[in-house]
Design an enzyme around this catalytic site. Structure first.
Site, short mmCIF file in Angstrom:
data_model
loop_
_atom_site.label_atom_id
_atom_site.label_comp_id
_atom_site.label_asym_id
_atom_site.label_seq_id
_atom_site.Cartn_x
_atom_site.Cartn_y
_atom_site.Cartn_z
N ASP A 105 0.79 -1.24 0.00
CA ASP A 105 0.00 0.00 0.00
C ASP A 105 0.82 1.28 0.00
O ASP A 105 0.25 2.37 -0.05
CB ASP A 105 -0.99 -0.01 1.18
CG ASP A 105 -0.30 -0.19 2.54
OD1 ASP A 105 0.88 0.18 2.68
OD2 ASP A 105 -0.98 -0.69 3.46
N HIS A 120 6.49 -8.21 -0.84
CA HIS A 120 5.45 -8.70 -1.76
C HIS A 120 5.20 -7.74 -2.92
O HIS A 120 4.11 -7.75 -3.50
CB HIS A 120 4.14 -8.95 -0.99
CG HIS A 120 4.17 -10.21 -0.17
ND1 HIS A 120 3.31 -10.45 0.88
CD2 HIS A 120 4.97 -11.30 -0.23
CE1 HIS A 120 3.57 -11.64 1.41
NE2 HIS A 120 4.59 -12.17 0.76
N THR A 190 0.78 -8.89 11.66
CA THR A 190 0.76 -9.98 10.67
C THR A 190 0.36 -11.28 11.35
O THR A 190 0.75 -11.53 12.49
CB THR A 190 2.13 -10.14 9.95
OG1 THR A 190 2.04 -11.24 9.02
CG2 THR A 190 3.28 -10.38 10.90
P1 OAD Z 1 -3.46 -11.06 7.68
O1 OAD Z 1 -4.78 -10.54 7.23
O2 OAD Z 1 -3.19 -12.51 7.54
O3 OAD Z 1 -3.22 -10.70 9.21
C1 OAD Z 1 -3.46 -9.41 9.70
C2 OAD Z 1 -3.03 -9.38 11.16
O4 OAD Z 1 -3.19 -8.04 11.62
C3 OAD Z 1 -3.85 -10.27 12.08
O5 OAD Z 1 -2.97 -11.02 12.92
C4 OAD Z 1 -4.67 -9.28 12.90
O6 OAD Z 1 -4.94 -9.73 14.23
C5 OAD Z 1 -3.75 -8.07 12.91
N1 OAD Z 1 -4.39 -6.76 13.13
C6 OAD Z 1 -5.67 -6.39 12.84
N2 OAD Z 1 -5.87 -5.10 13.18
C7 OAD Z 1 -4.70 -4.64 13.69
C8 OAD Z 1 -4.26 -3.38 14.23
N3 OAD Z 1 -5.08 -2.32 14.30
N4 OAD Z 1 -2.98 -3.28 14.68
C9 OAD Z 1 -2.14 -4.36 14.62
N5 OAD Z 1 -2.51 -5.56 14.12
C10 OAD Z 1 -3.76 -5.70 13.66
O7 OAD Z 1 -2.35 -10.17 6.92
P2 OAD Z 1 -0.82 -10.50 6.63
O8 OAD Z 1 -0.22 -11.27 7.75
O9 OAD Z 1 -0.18 -9.23 6.23
O10 OAD Z 1 -0.01 -11.61 0.41
O11 OAD Z 1 -0.96 -11.43 5.36
C11 OAD Z 1 0.18 -11.89 4.72
C12 OAD Z 1 -0.05 -11.96 3.23
O12 OAD Z 1 -1.22 -12.72 2.95
C13 OAD Z 1 -0.30 -10.64 2.57
O13 OAD Z 1 0.88 -9.92 2.29
C14 OAD Z 1 -0.98 -11.04 1.30
C15 OAD Z 1 -1.92 -12.11 1.84
O14 OAD Z 1 -2.32 -13.07 0.95
C16 OAD Z 1 0.07 -11.16 -0.85
O15 OAD Z 1 -0.63 -10.29 -1.31
C17 OAD Z 1 1.14 -11.84 -1.64
#
Ligand code: OAD
Length: 245
Positions: A105, A120, A190
């Site tokens: 983003d 990514h 994450t």
């Molecule tokens: P996820 O959607 O898997 O996880 C998001 C995390 O953020 C979760 O553990 C939530 O609990 C946490 N979260 C939510 N709100 C929050 C806040 N206000 N502050 C801190 N944490 C919060 O997202 P990613 O781990 O980024 O890949 O996902 C990894 C990859 O999966 C992404 O990069 C994407 C996706 O498929 C690609 O696009 C290649």
């Protein structure tokens, strides 16, 4: 966050020699960008197949309008939040050495960070599925359906990593290097389920880094490699750490 955790967390950050942040979709949640997993996650409403390379090749015309709705329009309307700005401040102070982000983003850069490793890829550019040329995704090009390559007219694919694609080589190498030299590794927002990004914190742990984590929910790392888990929203916790440094 209790004082019992705030004190050791701020001490660790203040004394860090090589602080590295590893971020995921959660750090941008408070900017209004939906995460992928969890209650309001994208993958609860959409089939992740739309980001599979082979499926995209066959259905690009159908998928592009969805990508515009889910990613491009949402991101262009979003602003960095206090979590992004705190990390930018820490880089300016010389405290934070780099950010390894899974996000596409651009909000870390817009907040002011310069040392951002985009594991990514990103939404700024696109790659032609026919000739392989990389193109800046201008509004004009993005208006086409599907957006096409200005060089050969082939269909463009966003320059972010789809399922089934390798991690950009330079980002992969730099991310490994930074994970191995970090003495403090701050995991923010994450879930830790997407390979190979998910392995990076283990590299940091193996090399002896202290692992801190900010997330409202436990992740794959919590209770395994996390030394200090700060439970809550990144946009609330990071500014509190900053005030107490
Ligand atoms: P996820 O959607 O898997 O996880 C998001 C995390 O953020 C979760 O553990 C939530 O609990 C946490 N979260 C939510 N709100 C929050 C806040 N206000 N502050 C801190 N944490 C919060 O997202 P990613 O781990 O980024 O890949 O996902 C990894 C990859 O999966 C992404 O990069 C994407 C996706 O498929 C690609 O696009 C290649």
């Amino acid at each position: 966050m209790t004082d019992a955790k705030l004190r050791p967390a701020t001490d660790i950050i203040r004394q860090a020699k090589h602080l590295v942040a590893f971020t995921g979709a959660g750090i941008s949640a408070e900017s209004g960008i939906p995460t992928f997993r969890g209650e309001n996650g994208l993958w609860n409403q959409y089939d992740p197949r739309i980001l599979e390379l082979s499926y995209f090749r066959q259905h690009a015309e159908e998928i592009w309008p969805l990508l515009k709705d889910l990613f491009y329009n949402v991101i262009s309307g979003a602003e960095p939040n206090p979590a992004h700005y705190t990390l930018a401040e820490w880089e300016k102070q010389g405290l934070l050495k780099s950010i390894i982000t899974q996000n596409i983003d651009n909000l870390h850069q817009r907040a002011g960070n310069r040392h951002v490793i985009e594991y990514h890829g990103n939404t700024r550019d696109a790659v032609c599925l026919s000739c392989g040329e990389k193109t800046a995704l201008t509004e004009e090009i993005l208006a086409g359906n599907p957006p096409v390559c200005p060089v050969c007219g082939g269909i463009l694919k966003p320059d972010f990593v789809f399922f089934g694609e390798p991690i950009p080589a330079e980002a992969a190498a730099k991310a490994l290097e930074e994970s191995a030299v970090a003495d403090v590794y701050l995991i923010i927002g994450t879930s830790g389920v997407i390979y190979p990004a998910s392995l990076l914190p283990y590299e940091a742990k193996k090399a002896g880094a202290k692992i801190m984590e900010i997330n409202p929910e436990p992740s794959e790392y919590t209770g395994k490699i996390t030394d200090i888990f700060l439970q809550g929203k990144a946009g609330e916790i990071l500014p509190v750490l900053q005030q107490n440094l």
